[in-house]
Design an enzyme around this catalytic site. Sequence first.
Site, PDB file in Angstrom:
ATOM      1  N   GLY A 174       8.991   0.558 -12.869  1.00 11.08           N
ATOM      2  CA  GLY A 174       9.542  -0.759 -12.911  1.00 11.08           C
ATOM      3  C   GLY A 174       8.618  -1.788 -11.763  1.00 11.08           C
ATOM      4  O   GLY A 174       8.227  -0.920 -10.862  1.00 11.08           O
ATOM      5  N   GLU A 175       8.795  -2.945 -12.056  1.00 14.58           N
ATOM      6  CA  GLU A 175       8.270  -3.849 -10.913  1.00 14.58           C
ATOM      7  C   GLU A 175       9.533  -4.512 -10.261  1.00 14.58           C
ATOM      8  O   GLU A 175      10.289  -5.212 -10.898  1.00 14.58           O
ATOM      9  CB  GLU A 175       7.532  -5.122 -11.562  1.00 14.58           C
ATOM     10  N   CYS A 218      11.458   7.664  -3.388  1.00 13.04           N
ATOM     11  CA  CYS A 218      10.999   6.842  -4.290  1.00 13.04           C
ATOM     12  C   CYS A 218      11.944   6.432  -5.115  1.00 13.04           C
ATOM     13  O   CYS A 218      12.273   7.354  -5.975  1.00 13.04           O
ATOM     14  CB  CYS A 218       9.626   7.483  -4.704  1.00 13.04           C
ATOM     15  N   CYS A 274      -0.009  -1.863 -16.757  1.00 13.21           N
ATOM     16  CA  CYS A 274      -1.267  -1.463 -16.004  1.00 13.21           C
ATOM     17  C   CYS A 274      -1.993  -0.252 -16.526  1.00 13.21           C
ATOM     18  O   CYS A 274      -1.070   0.609 -16.744  1.00 13.21           O
ATOM     19  CB  CYS A 274      -0.785  -1.142 -14.287  1.00 13.21           C
ATOM     20  N   ASN A 290      -4.105  10.266 -10.617  1.00 14.70           N
ATOM     21  CA  ASN A 290      -3.432  11.562 -11.107  1.00 14.70           C
ATOM     22  C   ASN A 290      -3.276  11.469 -12.645  1.00 14.70           C
ATOM     23  O   ASN A 290      -2.754  10.564 -13.023  1.00 14.70           O
ATOM     24  CB  ASN A 290      -1.854  11.375 -10.551  1.00 14.70           C
ATOM     25  N   CYS A 313      -1.565   3.344 -15.347  1.00 19.33           N
ATOM     26  CA  CYS A 313       0.328   3.818 -15.084  1.00 19.33           C
ATOM     27  C   CYS A 313       0.861   4.470 -16.103  1.00 19.33           C
ATOM     28  O   CYS A 313       0.699   3.680 -17.233  1.00 19.33           O
ATOM     29  CB  CYS A 313       0.854   2.584 -14.184  1.00 19.33           C
ATOM     30  N   GLU A 334      13.501   7.682 -12.973  1.00 21.28           N
ATOM     31  CA  GLU A 334      13.054   8.578 -12.133  1.00 21.28           C
ATOM     32  C   GLU A 334      13.117   8.333 -10.635  1.00 21.28           C
ATOM     33  O   GLU A 334      12.914   7.148 -10.524  1.00 21.28           O
ATOM     34  CB  GLU A 334      11.827   9.231 -12.546  1.00 21.28           C
ATOM     35  N   SER A 376      -0.071  -3.479  -4.870  1.00 21.99           N
ATOM     36  CA  SER A 376      -0.562  -2.702  -5.637  1.00 21.99           C
ATOM     37  C   SER A 376      -1.782  -3.529  -6.119  1.00 21.99           C
ATOM     38  O   SER A 376      -1.884  -4.319  -6.996  1.00 21.99           O
ATOM     39  CB  SER A 376       0.099  -2.186  -6.896  1.00 21.99           C
ATOM     40  N   LEU A 377      -2.929  -3.527  -5.208  1.00 15.46           N
ATOM     41  CA  LEU A 377      -4.126  -4.235  -5.334  1.00 15.46           C
ATOM     42  C   LEU A 377      -5.087  -3.887  -6.370  1.00 15.46           C
ATOM     43  O   LEU A 377      -5.249  -4.037  -7.508  1.00 15.46           O
ATOM     44  CB  LEU A 377      -4.827  -4.335  -3.963  1.00 15.46           C
ATOM     45  N   HIS A 378      -5.698  -2.424  -6.144  1.00 14.00           N
ATOM     46  CA  HIS A 378      -6.461  -1.539  -7.029  1.00 14.00           C
ATOM     47  C   HIS A 378      -7.676  -2.235  -7.597  1.00 14.00           C
ATOM     48  O   HIS A 378      -8.550  -1.484  -8.291  1.00 14.00           O
ATOM     49  CB  HIS A 378      -5.641  -1.300  -8.319  1.00 14.00           C
ATOM     50  N   CYS A 416       8.860  -0.885 -17.961  1.00 12.05           N
ATOM     51  CA  CYS A 416       8.106  -1.869 -17.204  1.00 12.05           C
ATOM     52  C   CYS A 416       7.304  -2.779 -18.114  1.00 12.05           C
ATOM     53  O   CYS A 416       6.917  -2.346 -19.239  1.00 12.05           O
ATOM     54  CB  CYS A 416       6.932  -0.958 -16.300  1.00 12.05           C
ATOM     55  N   CYS A 456       4.284   9.140 -12.225  1.00  7.64           N
ATOM     56  CA  CYS A 456       5.526   8.235 -12.457  1.00  7.64           C
ATOM     57  C   CYS A 456       5.604   7.984 -14.147  1.00  7.64           C
ATOM     58  O   CYS A 456       4.860   7.359 -14.679  1.00  7.64           O
ATOM     59  CB  CYS A 456       5.582   6.901 -11.998  1.00  7.64           C
ATOM     60  N   SER A 513       7.145  -2.278  -3.083  1.00  4.35           N
ATOM     61  CA  SER A 513       5.678  -2.135  -3.584  1.00  4.35           C
ATOM     62  C   SER A 513       5.715  -3.118  -5.091  1.00  4.35           C
ATOM     63  O   SER A 513       6.636  -2.919  -5.787  1.00  4.35           O
ATOM     64  CB  SER A 513       5.343  -0.964  -4.187  1.00  4.35           C
TER      65      SER A 513
END
Length: 407
Positions: free
Chosen positions: A216-217, A152, A163, A347, A166, A137, A270-272, A159, A390, A248
């Site tokens: 993905g990372e 984006c 996470c 989301n 996600c 995407e 991406s800390l979170h 991935c 995503c 990111s």
Amino acid sequence: MSPVVSSSSSPSSSSTDAIMALNAEERTRILAKAALFSPPTGVMADGRRDLVGLSREELTDLLVEIGEKPFRTKQLWHWIYHQGVTDFERMSSIARPLQQKLAERFVISRPEAATVQTSSDETRKFLFRFRDGQEAETVYIPDRREDRGAVCISSQVGCTLSCTFCHTGTQKLVRNLGAAEIVGQFMAARDSYAEWPSPKGEIPRLLSTIVLMGMGEPLYNYENIAKAMKIIMDGEGIGLSRRRITLSTSGVVPLMDRCGDELGINLAVSLHAVRNDLRDEIVPLNRKYPIEEVLAACRRYPAASNARRITFEYIMLRGVNDSEADARELVRLIAGIPAKVNLIPFNPWPGSAYRPSTREQQARFADIVMNAGFASPIRAPRGRDILAACGQLKTASERARASENPA
């Protein structure tokens, strides 16, 4: 008020050397593993070679192989990346016999837009299908006030990070995307908005920035990402400044160093979570690269400055990571780093166990961070009416294809 950047906590030169040596070893291991998920080659079924995604040197080598002079590289580069041309016959500065010769041997490809959806807020989401049938995407998010916006881009099909908040994390890694597929997402998005030739100088760009924040990372596909970004930053083609590109990462520490040294693009992390036990749970990569190591890599990141701050992405999960105590600890952790914090309302997606923080709690959290001197915007949700989380569009496509072709 801007936070003061301090160097008092910088490691000694000997400890830095030891860190970098360990990172070099780990980098080698990561890149070897990435090779197991390599994308398909750029050779078509009919034997023609795709020119998109090649470096200048590779393009020159191909032209020399067919008996052409190296100066042709500059011509082709201009037509492919500045003009956005996909048909050799439209290359007016190249003689007809050479146009035919090129068309017999090469193609200038784009990924297929399997699905394109435009939200009521003008966010546009593409599901791109690649030659082997795999999908990823891309999302264009227009600015609400000016004629510009962010693209984006995805770096992988699926991935590995899992996470828990996600949706893409529920999809196993299939493979990495190649440089052609990464560059191709941006070029196809520009096709959609007819933004060719590449704007120059003061001419505004509708597609003005890139965020490597899709599926993905990206640092687990570093070599393809780096090659693609070097093509996009080339001043004789697309010519997007490194200041307009943000990568990111969830914190792949060894490749954060390499990205800073080689590309110098903006960094988002991406800390979170502000505690290792919680981040171990919601961002499992933390078990390998804990918060302290990730933040140390941020302090080393050479492109970071008060003019180009590191962005810390922080998704707001109700009752999980959104307390005032969490906000105060976040401020303590990032003290001395030129940074801003993006607070992201969760989301919801089908099957998720999390709920978004309340607006009141988001505001309290943001105030604490902002009063400490860090910008802390709460990201406005965009494109909710077009499966904006995503990975959702890809999942919907897979289900539809499965129902059309039952086993």
